[in-house]
Design an enzyme around this catalytic site. Structure first.
Site, mmCIF file in Angstrom:
data_model
loop_
_atom_site.group_PDB
_atom_site.id
_atom_site.type_symbol
_atom_site.label_atom_id
_atom_site.label_comp_id
_atom_site.label_asym_id
_atom_site.label_seq_id
_atom_site.Cartn_x
_atom_site.Cartn_y
_atom_site.Cartn_z
ATOM 1 N N HIS A 47 -7.580 -13.901 -7.462
ATOM 2 C CA HIS A 47 -6.418 -14.450 -6.753
ATOM 3 C C HIS A 47 -6.743 -14.697 -5.275
ATOM 4 O O HIS A 47 -6.371 -15.729 -4.699
ATOM 5 C CB HIS A 47 -5.224 -13.502 -6.902
ATOM 6 C CG HIS A 47 -4.077 -13.817 -5.993
ATOM 7 N ND1 HIS A 47 -3.354 -14.989 -6.088
ATOM 8 C CD2 HIS A 47 -3.529 -13.122 -4.960
ATOM 9 C CE1 HIS A 47 -2.412 -14.991 -5.150
ATOM 10 N NE2 HIS A 47 -2.501 -13.881 -4.453
ATOM 11 N N HIS A 71 -5.246 -11.345 2.428
ATOM 12 C CA HIS A 71 -3.782 -11.397 2.580
ATOM 13 C C HIS A 71 -3.015 -10.344 1.791
ATOM 14 O O HIS A 71 -1.874 -10.051 2.116
ATOM 15 C CB HIS A 71 -3.235 -12.801 2.288
ATOM 16 C CG HIS A 71 -3.051 -13.117 0.836
ATOM 17 N ND1 HIS A 71 -4.003 -13.749 0.087
ATOM 18 C CD2 HIS A 71 -2.013 -12.873 -0.018
ATOM 19 C CE1 HIS A 71 -3.574 -13.895 -1.158
ATOM 20 N NE2 HIS A 71 -2.369 -13.371 -1.248
ATOM 21 N N GLU A 75 -0.455 -4.959 1.688
ATOM 22 C CA GLU A 75 0.646 -4.730 0.767
ATOM 23 C C GLU A 75 0.230 -3.988 -0.499
ATOM 24 O O GLU A 75 0.903 -3.082 -0.957
ATOM 25 C CB GLU A 75 1.290 -6.072 0.383
ATOM 26 C CG GLU A 75 2.359 -5.916 -0.688
ATOM 27 C CD GLU A 75 3.422 -6.978 -0.593
ATOM 28 O OE1 GLU A 75 3.059 -8.134 -0.379
ATOM 29 O OE2 GLU A 75 4.603 -6.634 -0.737
ATOM 30 N N ASP A 76 -0.889 -4.399 -1.095
ATOM 31 C CA ASP A 76 -1.221 -3.920 -2.436
ATOM 32 C C ASP A 76 -2.153 -2.733 -2.503
ATOM 33 O O ASP A 76 -2.167 -1.998 -3.483
ATOM 34 C CB ASP A 76 -1.850 -5.061 -3.268
ATOM 35 C CG ASP A 76 -0.834 -6.147 -3.575
ATOM 36 O OD1 ASP A 76 0.327 -5.966 -3.178
ATOM 37 O OD2 ASP A 76 -1.214 -7.143 -4.201
ATOM 38 N N ASP A 138 -1.318 -19.117 -1.292
ATOM 39 C CA ASP A 138 -1.104 -17.943 -2.151
ATOM 40 C C ASP A 138 -0.137 -18.327 -3.281
ATOM 41 O O ASP A 138 -0.377 -18.089 -4.456
ATOM 42 C CB ASP A 138 -0.525 -16.834 -1.261
ATOM 43 C CG ASP A 138 0.094 -15.679 -2.022
ATOM 44 O OD1 ASP A 138 -0.596 -15.093 -2.878
ATOM 45 O OD2 ASP A 138 1.265 -15.341 -1.745
ATOM 46 N N ASP A 257 6.822 -47.795 -8.633
ATOM 47 C CA ASP A 257 5.707 -47.096 -7.983
ATOM 48 C C ASP A 257 5.186 -45.935 -8.820
ATOM 49 O O ASP A 257 4.703 -44.949 -8.290
ATOM 50 C CB ASP A 257 6.116 -46.621 -6.580
ATOM 51 C CG ASP A 257 7.224 -45.589 -6.617
ATOM 52 O OD1 ASP A 257 7.913 -45.480 -7.655
ATOM 53 O OD2 ASP A 257 7.408 -44.883 -5.608
HETATM 54 MN MN MN Z 1 -1.073 -12.950 -3.007
#
Ligand code: MN
Length: 504
Positions: A47, A71, A75-76, A138, A257
């Protein structure tokens, strides 16, 4: 898989420092997430790698790419912001923390939470647009792997993507992201409609491309006859969600279009020349000639558009642009960040039209960064943020429950560009009046307005403005706002100022 060279090869002339920084972030993220898996069963690192690769494809620099790799560390996994700062510096910490804060907000569909998440989003965006670009990349990978999460979560994330992230990507002019996000979300939010459009497109696409290629062969001859030999062509197929929206307004047979031909020539003058060649050989459909070079779309898009009868029953849309316009149309604000970065680093500059209105509204991304204090010079920075982002941040301080519906009408709808007598650009929602314009300049001007000229002619101040109008406001000390004005205002800002003035 996940070979770091895949990312590095996407960067234009990377320096040794660039490569070293990305390699360090790569190794750090790989180690930090080594025990985690995605819902798909793949290592979590895939990811982070995909996010970083998306950023590299947009042309972002080593700092932003590294922030993309890192990133999810705060958090994780238990890695502190201080550790990120120690290893990677204040700037990357700021970006990673910014993305982390955005990640904590949960879109629940109820307006209160929705409000809150939007507020945070716009505040983050006004501080550093790169936070938002990391978030968009992300989100792109999360959308690409959405089949692995629960039905309920699919719907929540896809709805949020369709209603918030895709429109923001559009407003920032990053068409590449906008289209992908929108079409992937469309599939989850309206599965039946998606299937219908897919079926329709399957039938139409082949015929359209055939018509287009046949037309292109004649066009090449016509251009050669007129001495235009240096050009490139390609075509784009309309996005599914964009087609779906158009089909709500018109029959499929009136949509011309689905496939659009693009002709890329080296200069603006050549663009007009090619348009002239086309119009002298094929009859254009009335009302479909658009000069977005002299008056760009509010999101910065520039190109000449025309739709012509091919002479054998077909109708083809042609878009004419320079390579710079092409680049800007795909990458929007991201292409200017790269421009700024390479300028700072003294690399060869990309050609950018100095007259491009939009450039004036772009954030000088890193110049305001003070590495010793870790603070951004916010006031200076805000001066260059797109105007509508600034307005949003102002609004959200005072707006209540209506925030969502207000921003949907004020910010995600088509906008127009109007000009001050000095040539400054004010961008307003479609349908705005002279009163809106006056308040957009300054509340004192709005409160003292006594008359106005549009394109040199006196008109009522309640008149609706058109794209490209030049507006002069006349003020009088004794003038006062009138309650009736509110009916003629489109922007929340003007309405609010009028109400405030009336209360006093
Ligand atoms: Mn993420």
């Amino acid at each position: 898989m996940a070979d770091i060279q895949e990312i590095i090869s996407l960067i234009q002339n990377p320096t040794e420092e660039d490569t070293a920084l990305i390699r360090k972030a790569y190794d750090f993220a790989l180690e930090a997430h080594k025990d985690q898996k995605r819902k798909s069963g793949e290592p979590y690192f895939t990811h982070l790698f995909a996010t970083a690769k998306n950023l590299a494809e947009l042309g972002m620099g080593a700092t932003t790419i590294s922030a993309g790799l890192l990133h999810d560390t705060i958090e994780d996994v238990p890695i502190s912001a201080e550790t990120i700062e120690k290893e990677f510096g204040k700037e990357i910490r700021f970006l990673v923390e910014g993305v982390t804060k955005l990640g904590k907000i949960r879109y629940s569909g109820t307006s209160k939470h929705h409000n809150e998440s939007l507020r945070k989003l716009f505040v983050a965006m006004s501080q550093d647009i790169r936070v938002l670009i990391v978030k968009l990349c992300d989100r792109l990978h999360n959308m690409q792997t959405l089949q692995y999460v629960s039905k309920e979560k699919q719907l929540r994330i896809a709805t949020e993507t369709l209603e918030i992230y895709a429109p923001i990507a559009y407003r920032l002019g990053i068409r590449k992201l906008h289209r992908e996000l929108e079409d992937m979300a469309f599939k989850y939010v309206y599965p039946e409609k998606y299937a219908e459009v897919e079926e329709l497109l399957k039938k139409k696409e082949g015929i359209e491309i055939e018509t287009l290629e046949k037309f292109l062969r004649s066009l090449k001859k016509e251009l050669a006859k007129n001495g235009v030999t240096e050009f490139q062509t390609d075509y784009r197929i309309k996005g599914m969600y964009s087609l779906y929206k158009k089909l709500q307004r018109m029959e499929i047979d009136r949509v011309h279009d689905i496939a659009a031909l693009r002709i890329i020539v080296s200069t603006v003058a050549e663009c007009y020349r090619v348009l002239g060649v086309i119009h002298s050989a094929w009859r254009p459909l009335p009302g479909r000639i658009k000069d977005y070079i002299s008056v760009p779309k509010p999101n910065g898009y520039r190109s000449l558009h025309t739709t012509v009868f091919t002479g054998d029953g077909g109708i083809v849309e042609v878009q004419i642009k320079t390579p710079e316009m092409y680049q800007e149309a795909e990458y929007g604000i991201a292409s200017h960040i790269t421009y700024k970065q390479s300028q700072r680093e003294g690399k060869k500059q990309k050609m950018t039209n100095p007259n491009l209105l939009w450039v004036k509204r772009i954030i000088p991304i890193q110049e305001n960064w003070n590495e010793s204090t870790g603070q951004k010079n916010l006031s200076a920075n805000l001066a260059d943020v797109p105007r509508w982002v600034k307005e949003l941040v102002e609004y959200q301080k005072e707006a209540g429950e209506e925030f969502i519906s207000e921003i949907k009408t004020d910010f995600f709808q088509e906008r127009i560009f109007v000009f001050t007598p000095k040539g400054d650009v004010i961008d307003l929602p479609i349908g705005s009046s002279i009163i809106d314009f006056a308040y957009a300049i300054h509340s004192d001007i709005g409160n003292r307005i006594s008359g106005a000229k549009v394109n040199g002619k006196f008109v009522a101040i309640t008149s609706t403005l058109q794209n490209g109008d030049r507006v002069e406001i006349e003020t009088k000390k004794s003038a006062k706002p009138n309650r009736k004005w509110i009916e003629f205002c489109k922007t929340t800002m003007a309405k609010r100022h009028i109400r405030n003035a009336l209360e006093k």
